[in-house]
Motif scaffolding. Sequence first.
Motif, mmCIF file in Angstrom:
data_model
loop_
_atom_site.group_PDB
_atom_site.id
_atom_site.type_symbol
_atom_site.label_atom_id
_atom_site.label_comp_id
_atom_site.label_asym_id
_atom_site.label_seq_id
_atom_site.Cartn_x
_atom_site.Cartn_y
_atom_site.Cartn_z
ATOM 1 N N GLU A 49 -8.043 5.535 33.140
ATOM 2 C CA GLU A 49 -9.466 5.187 33.128
ATOM 3 C C GLU A 49 -10.313 6.322 32.569
ATOM 4 O O GLU A 49 -11.247 6.084 31.788
ATOM 5 N N ALA A 50 -9.991 7.557 32.958
ATOM 6 C CA ALA A 50 -10.749 8.703 32.463
ATOM 7 C C ALA A 50 -10.603 8.836 30.949
ATOM 8 O O ALA A 50 -11.594 9.129 30.245
ATOM 9 N N ALA A 53 -12.572 6.091 29.170
ATOM 10 C CA ALA A 53 -14.016 6.322 29.235
ATOM 11 C C ALA A 53 -14.481 7.269 28.145
ATOM 12 O O ALA A 53 -15.666 7.239 27.752
#
Length: 59
Positions: A49-50, A53
Amino acid sequence: MKLISRFEAASHNTAELNALYREAFNAFASAPRGSEDRRNALASLENIEAELALRPPFG
């Protein structure tokens, strides 16, 4: 579930990351609570997810 590090996540393209995310999500959902596999899957989800993003959205 093998832990996917931030470094490893950065080496994949967005489509590959989405596939890895699905794999990690399924591993998290099916692993017993408190297990190492569940912790690794959760950490992998967070790392993926990081990395996602940081990437520009499709459009």
